[in-house]
Design an enzyme around this catalytic site. Structure first.
Site, PDB file in Angstrom:
ATOM      1  N   LYS A  82       0.956  -1.398   0.243  1.00 49.83           N
ATOM      2  CA  LYS A  82      -0.081  -0.050  -0.254  1.00 49.83           C
ATOM      3  C   LYS A  82       0.999   0.992   0.324  1.00 49.83           C
ATOM      4  O   LYS A  82       2.192   1.234   1.185  1.00 49.83           O
ATOM      5  CB  LYS A  82      -0.610  -0.165   1.409  1.00 49.83           C
ATOM      6  CG  LYS A  82      -2.527   0.784   1.300  1.00 49.83           C
ATOM      7  CD  LYS A  82      -2.749   0.753   2.887  1.00 49.83           C
ATOM      8  CE  LYS A  82      -4.103   1.343   2.854  1.00 49.83           C
ATOM      9  NZ  LYS A  82      -4.261   1.551   3.593  1.00 49.83           N
ATOM     10  N   HIS A 103      -0.628   4.533   0.219  1.00 49.89           N
ATOM     11  CA  HIS A 103      -1.038   5.696   0.971  1.00 49.89           C
ATOM     12  C   HIS A 103      -1.654   4.943   2.109  1.00 49.89           C
ATOM     13  O   HIS A 103      -0.967   4.131   3.060  1.00 49.89           O
ATOM     14  CB  HIS A 103      -2.252   6.016   0.083  1.00 49.89           C
ATOM     15  CG  HIS A 103      -3.146   5.046   0.160  1.00 49.89           C
ATOM     16  ND1 HIS A 103      -3.039   4.197  -1.362  1.00 49.89           N
ATOM     17  CD2 HIS A 103      -4.103   4.898   0.527  1.00 49.89           C
ATOM     18  CE1 HIS A 103      -4.333   2.701  -0.356  1.00 49.89           C
ATOM     19  NE2 HIS A 103      -5.242   3.348  -0.007  1.00 49.89           N
TER      20      HIS A 103
END
Ligand code: OMP
Length: 213
Positions: free
Chosen positions: A103, A105
């Protein structure tokens, strides 16, 4: 075979997790049996599955700091095991799992849950060739943690590429003990106790002759 192991085989058969027939494995081998842990697919199943893993873990007596469930099938297993360690054994153990996609963010990274630190107990469904476990080892090592042990539902006790089983290779390479709720030997003992399963027993034995360790 212990009573809980026989109970586990019956639980797996009742949910069609353990099936007999002809199945092609990831390795390409044609197996007369298959274990599909994804079919433990209700709340009660998961609670019961967690109790088996927790009991086997306590039975194994291997010291560890964090439970790690590799994505995807290891995630509900680690969660259910952590719940039952707390509920049944009064052990409050941190747990952690990985995402397959990193991921970029929010909180970032590809681990969720407790930090992956210290001695790790990896829980998963089945090890055949050990591919999945080696991927997990890369994650554990990248985090500076060590592998304390591995707990799986079924040890198929098959040769890897050489004479050793994937599990024996993991034990040799990472100096960690691999424990299973049941092994192929337990399954063969169980089939031997049931005359109506004689045909399956014969096929499973022939398979062990060819690929067993
Ligand atoms: P390795 O990653 O090669 O160790 O294989 C483990 C995987 O084999 C599991 O995560 C399953 O995708 C699959 N598998 C089973 O789930 N049950 C079996 O009885 C046999 C296999 C298999 O394909 O070997």
């Amino acid at each position: 075979m212990k009573a809980y192991q026989r109970e586990f085989i019956e639980f797996a058969m009742s949910k069609s997790v353990l099936k007999f027939g002809e199945f092609t494995l990831k390795s390409g081998r044609k197996s007369p049996y298959f274990f599909n842990a994804g079919l433990f697919n209700s709340g009660r199943d998961l609670a019961r599955l967690g109790r088996f893993y927790a009991a086997a873990l306590v039975d194994a007596g291997v010291a560890f700091d964090v439970l790690f469930g590799p994505a995807y099938k290891g995630i509900p297993i680690a969660s259910a095991t952590a719940v039952q360690l707390a509920e049944v054994h009064d052990l409050d153990v941190p747990y952690c799992f990985n995402r397959k996609e990193a991921k970029d963010h929010g909180e970032g990274g590809n681990l969720v849950g407790s930090p992956l630190a210290g001695r790790i107990m990896l829980v998963d469904d089945v090890i055949t060739a050990g591919t999945a476990i080696r991927e997990s080892m890369d994650i554990i090592q990248a985090n500076g943690a060590t592998l304390a042990g591995v707990l799986i539902a079924l040890d198929r006790q098959e040769k890897g590429k050489g004479e050793l089983s994937a599990i024996q290779e993991v034990e040799r390479d990472y100096q960690a003990r691999v424990t299973a709720i049941i092994t192929l030997a337990d399954l063969i003992d169980y089939l031997g106790e049931r005359p109506e399963m004689a045909e399956h027993l014969e096929r499973v034995r022939a398979y062990r002759e060819q690929y067993g360790i």
